[in-house]
Write an enzyme that holds these catalytic residues in place. Structure first.
Site, PDB file in Angstrom:
ATOM      1  N   CYS A   1       4.747  -8.742   3.083  1.00  0.00           N
ATOM      2  CA  CYS A   1       5.960  -9.370   2.544  1.00  0.00           C
ATOM      3  C   CYS A   1       6.484 -10.475   3.451  1.00  0.00           C
ATOM      4  O   CYS A   1       7.347 -11.247   3.047  1.00  0.00           O
ATOM      5  CB  CYS A   1       7.042  -8.328   2.308  1.00  0.00           C
ATOM      6  SG  CYS A   1       7.564  -7.535   3.830  1.00  0.00           S
TER       7      CYS A   1
ATOM      8  N   CYS B   1       8.950  -0.172   4.440  1.00  0.00           N
ATOM      9  CA  CYS B   1       9.904  -1.048   5.131  1.00  0.00           C
ATOM     10  C   CYS B   1      10.404  -0.389   6.418  1.00  0.00           C
ATOM     11  O   CYS B   1      10.733  -1.081   7.389  1.00  0.00           O
ATOM     12  CB  CYS B   1      11.080  -1.380   4.225  1.00  0.00           C
ATOM     13  SG  CYS B   1      10.581  -2.040   2.623  1.00  0.00           S
TER      14      CYS B   1
HETATM   15 FE1  FES Z   1       9.366  -6.411   3.498  1.00  0.00          FE
HETATM   16 FE2  FES Z   1      10.771  -4.311   2.864  1.00  0.00          FE
HETATM   17  S1  FES Z   1       9.818  -5.692   1.488  1.00  0.00           S
HETATM   18  S2  FES Z   1      10.030  -4.867   4.797  1.00  0.00           S
END
Ligand code: FES
Length: 146
Positions: free
Chosen positions: A34, A103
């Site tokens: 991400c 996360c």
């Molecule tokens: Fe990147 Fe949560 S979506 S750490």
């Protein structure tokens, strides 16, 4: 599953935000999927975490988990702090949606790296063990529950 009230509370009012300028240990990690990044700085006294700050550029869960990790680790012996797991973090927050479990790895890994950085600066052996998010081949979604 929606975010718990405690996740929302820590997201809206994160604790211990910032950077300790004269930190004893620094841990920086990134989630390769991400792109979220976080930095943890710690002050250590007699192998105990006296102060801890974080900066996270990431999703709401990453901010909430970073915030709660700093609260959990403050005052802890470094040997115990490196054992905080993503499941400990999730349960302290009243649960995380399965797709957001990964996360919490940012915060626990950032803390581990900060402790090992402190030990390294003092010529001591690392104790944190594996730090998943420092491995570029790491897939943070591989152990998500679906
Ligand atoms: Fe990147 Fe949560 S979506 S750490």
């Amino acid at each position: 599953m929606l975010y718990s009230d405690k996740v929302m509370e820590h997201f809206g009012n994160p604790r211990n935000v910032g950077v300790i300028e004269d930190a004893d240990g620094v841990g920086e990690v990134g989630n390769p999927v991400c792109g979220d990044v976080m930095k943890i700085t710690i002050k250590v006294n007699d192998d105990r975490i006296d102060d801890i700050r974080f900066q996270t550029l990431g999703c709401g869960a990453a901010i909430a988990t970073s915030s709660i990790v700093t609260e959990m680790a403050k005052g802890m012996a470094i040997q115990d702090a490196v054992k905080i797991s993503k499941n400990d973090v999730a349960s302290e927050l009243g649960g995380l949606p399965p797709a957001k479990m990964h996360c919490s790895i940012l915060a626990t890994d950032g803390l581990k790296l900060a402790v090992d950085d402190y030990l390294k600066k003092h010529g001591r052996e690392p104790i944190a063990g594996e730090v998943k998010s420092a491995d570029p081949t790491f897939d943070p979604h591989e152990d998500d529950e679906h």
